[in-house]
Motif scaffolding. Structure first.
Motif, PDB file in Angstrom:
ATOM      1  N   PHE A 104       0.723  -1.155  -0.304  1.00  0.00           N
ATOM      2  CA  PHE A 104      -0.024   0.190   0.139  1.00  0.00           C
ATOM      3  C   PHE A 104       1.407   0.893  -0.600  1.00  0.00           C
ATOM      4  O   PHE A 104       0.597   2.232  -0.717  1.00  0.00           O
ATOM      5  CB  PHE A 104      -1.299  -0.150   1.063  1.00  0.00           C
ATOM      6  N   SER A 105       2.378   0.990   0.610  1.00  0.00           N
ATOM      7  CA  SER A 105       3.024   2.456   0.797  1.00  0.00           C
ATOM      8  C   SER A 105       3.538   2.479  -0.485  1.00  0.00           C
ATOM      9  O   SER A 105       3.497   3.790  -0.966  1.00  0.00           O
ATOM     10  CB  SER A 105       4.099   2.221   1.993  1.00  0.00           C
ATOM     11  N   GLU A 106       3.812   1.862  -1.063  1.00  0.00           N
ATOM     12  CA  GLU A 106       4.588   1.958  -2.809  1.00  0.00           C
ATOM     13  C   GLU A 106       3.577   1.863  -3.370  1.00  0.00           C
ATOM     14  O   GLU A 106       4.008   2.694  -4.213  1.00  0.00           O
ATOM     15  CB  GLU A 106       4.992   0.200  -3.112  1.00  0.00           C
ATOM     16  N   THR A 107       2.252   1.835  -3.090  1.00  0.00           N
ATOM     17  CA  THR A 107       1.342   1.913  -4.798  1.00  0.00           C
ATOM     18  C   THR A 107       1.349   3.775  -4.322  1.00  0.00           C
ATOM     19  O   THR A 107       0.753   4.504  -5.152  1.00  0.00           O
ATOM     20  CB  THR A 107       0.242   1.379  -4.407  1.00  0.00           C
ATOM     21  N   GLU A 108       0.766   4.259  -3.014  1.00  0.00           N
ATOM     22  CA  GLU A 108       0.554   5.277  -2.685  1.00  0.00           C
ATOM     23  C   GLU A 108       1.691   6.503  -2.891  1.00  0.00           C
ATOM     24  O   GLU A 108       1.557   7.275  -3.357  1.00  0.00           O
ATOM     25  CB  GLU A 108       0.304   5.682  -1.235  1.00  0.00           C
ATOM     26  N   PHE A 109       2.620   6.275  -2.169  1.00  0.00           N
ATOM     27  CA  PHE A 109       4.059   7.029  -3.120  1.00  0.00           C
ATOM     28  C   PHE A 109       4.157   7.225  -4.525  1.00  0.00           C
ATOM     29  O   PHE A 109       4.095   7.752  -5.830  1.00  0.00           O
ATOM     30  CB  PHE A 109       5.399   6.215  -3.286  1.00  0.00           C
ATOM     31  N   GLU A 110       3.415   5.647  -5.410  1.00  0.00           N
ATOM     32  CA  GLU A 110       3.405   6.079  -7.316  1.00  0.00           C
ATOM     33  C   GLU A 110       2.255   6.912  -7.169  1.00  0.00           C
ATOM     34  O   GLU A 110       2.657   8.028  -8.110  1.00  0.00           O
ATOM     35  CB  GLU A 110       3.487   4.822  -7.622  1.00  0.00           C
TER      36      GLU A 110
END
Length: 556
Positions: free
Chosen positions: A59-65
């Protein structure tokens, strides 16, 4: 067990006092609930915690993208705005000034300015389907009957008879340059009785007045004038079409006939001039014209001075008119002479300094008050924004948009109601505008400095419309009257002489005044010719104004 959120974004950490995001708090609550279950294997709790941490990591990686994509979109919008502004500047340099409405839409939509306006109306739905075809009642109708190819009965061989006739929608046909040669036959009459031999024969006299001794009727000259000054078609094109019809009529002959007819129309131009100057307010502008100067190798520059009176926005019984006068100079003395016998209270102009002499207390036009054009001021701030991306210039354009929304709501109201609405809605905007411009005048530079100085120097005249419901916010009315002149100048390149330019002014006074009164200029000119010819010039020219014309009324 404590949940770890690898790579969690700082702004998400600020969402919770404990450093966890809302979804992190939810997962931590799930683990706490599992931990409170009695006899729960520790291996299962660890496994569930590991899986939840993996979910949070994804989820963190998706939010960063997503955040990175938003930043890229913002950068692309900024580039698009810059390219759009550059394109607008290039269009202005290539094609000149465009409509204020179109340029305002560019500023609001392409540059992304959020403008709130309580006067904005919902967009009107576009009409669906085709519009009904309008056919004039006096048009010549040619009916063509169509019968079957074989008109014999297949059984007995007798001729078939029509039992039904269906008339379908007609098709328009253009008959190019349909000319008619009119020959006048004058008879000499006498009495043949013996007792009347002493009486002399009586000969018919020519009834021609305007074109006496010339080889064309006045209606021909009126049509040639309409084609040049109303349809903006140069005379050489008419000459070419006539030559294609095997008629050798030179353009010089046509021009002379048009100029000759103008002499009989000049008194109507004088009446229009008197009518314009007898109102409460008028708008004035000037435009240059190239005039052929034989022997110099180049053209002289003359000027059309245009004075417009149009009260249609507040007077349903208005009789609008515009008069054109040609002069060799653009000096303010010309404007002073044209208004020397005016009874006007206000004169609305742009910022040209030549008009300043009209408003001196000791001048010939003592008591004439200046009213300035806000469209010119708004245009300068719009151009300043395109050139410098100034937020101040953009804000001023937004303020002007709100003022024009008030004018849209005030259109058609009586003067007292227009004034009341302006005092309530527009005056606070003007007061704020002056305060903002005064505050930033010292710090501005370039085009923004020019726009601020232009507005502040004429601010009293710019806001004068607020206090009188009979005034307009700008002088776009008179500028619209110059469009026809601009088209004729473009197609004709120059006037043949100073006298020819004066002829232009006569015809444009009549044609544009007819347009303001929603009268077809061609019908109006023909009506004038017929009235002058019928009365042989002994006519009350004040009764030949466009609003008295009984023919050629335009419905919309």
């Amino acid at each position: 067990m404590t949940i770890q959120e690898p790579g969690w974004l700082p702004d998400q950490q600020e969402a919770d006092a404990g450093g966890l995001s809302p979804i992190g708090l939810l997962c931590d609550g799930i683990l706490s609930a599992i931990g409170q279950i009695s006899n729960n294997p520790e291996e299962a709790t660890v496994e569930i915690g590991t899986r939840i941490n993996n979910i949070l990591s994804l989820f963190s990686e998706t939010e960063f993208e997503v955040s990175s994509a938003k930043r890229r979109i913002s950068a692309l919008k900024s580039d698009l705005r810059r390219v759009t502004e550059q394109l607008a500047v290039l269009r202005q340099e290539q094609f000149g000034q465009s409509s204020e409405k179109d340029r305002g839409d560019l500023l609001e939509e392409d540059l992304g300015l959020a403008l709130e306006d309580e006067f904005d109306e919902e967009p009107k739905e576009k009409p669906k389907g085709k519009r009904a075809r309008k056919v004039p009642k006096d048009i010549r109708v040619i009916t063509v009957d169509h019968f079957p190819d074989d008109m014999s009965c297949g059984s007995c061989g007798d001729n078939l008879k029509s039992i039904k006739r269906e008339v379908r929608v007609g098709k328009f046909r253009i008959v190019p340059e349909h000319l008619v040669l009119v020959q006048d036959a004058y008879h000499t009459c006498a009495c043949n009785r013996e007792i009347c031999k002493e009486n002399k024969p009586v000969a018919a006299k020519s009834g021609n007045y305007i074109m006496k001794g010339r080889g064309m009727e006045p209606e021909f000259a009126a049509e040639a004038a309409c084609q040049k000054f109303f349809e903006h078609t140069p005379p050489y094109r008419l000459e070419r079409r006539l030559r294609n019809a095997n008629i050798n009529l030179a353009r010089q002959t046509i021009d002379k006939a048009v100029a000759h007819l103008a002499k009989h129309l000049r008194p109507i131009q004088d009446e229009l001039h008197a009518h314009v100057l007898s109102g409460h307010t008028a708008q004035m502008d000037e435009t240059p014209v190239k005039v052929q100067a034989p022997g110099k190798g180049k053209c002289d520059t003359g000027y059309f001075w245009v004075i417009n009176r149009d009260e249609a926005n507040w007077n349903s019984e208005a009789q609008p008119a515009v008069v054109y006068r040609y002069a060799h100079s653009r000096a303010g003395a010309v404007a002073e002479e044209l208004l020397s016998w005016a009874s006007l209270r206000f004169l609305q102009t742009d910022g040209y300094a030549g008009y300043n002499r009209l408003f001196k207390d000791n001048g010939q036009n003592e008591g004439l008050m200046p009213s300035r054009c806000n469209a010119h001021a708004r245009r300068k701030f719009f151009e300043a924004h395109l050139a410098t991306e100034s937020k101040l210039a953009a804000k001023v354009v937004q303020m002007y948009r709100k003022m024009y929304a008030v004018e849209k709501a005030a259109k058609g109201l009586p003067p007292a109601e227009r004034e009341k609405l302006r005092l309530q809605k527009t005056l606070p905007i003007m007061t704020e505008l002056k305060a903002i411009l005064t505050k930033h005048e010292a710090d501005a530079s370039g085009k923004l400095k020019t726009a601020i100085s232009y507005t502040l120097n004429g601010f009293d005249g710019l806001q004068r419309f607020v206090f009188d419901g009979r005034l307009e916010i700008d002088n776009n009315g008179v500028e619209r009257c110059i469009r026809g002149v601009a088209l004729t100048k473009k197609n004709s390149l120059f006037a043949g002489s100073h006298d020819a330019a004066d002829v232009w002014a006569i015809y444009y006074s009549l044609i544009e005044s007819a347009r303001l009164n929603k009268v077809n200029p061609r019908s109006y000119l023909n009506w004038l010719v017929q009235e002058i010819e019928r009365s042989r010039g002994m006519v009350d020219y004040s009764q030949l104004m466009p609003w008295h014309c009984p023919v050629g009324r335009i419905d919309n």
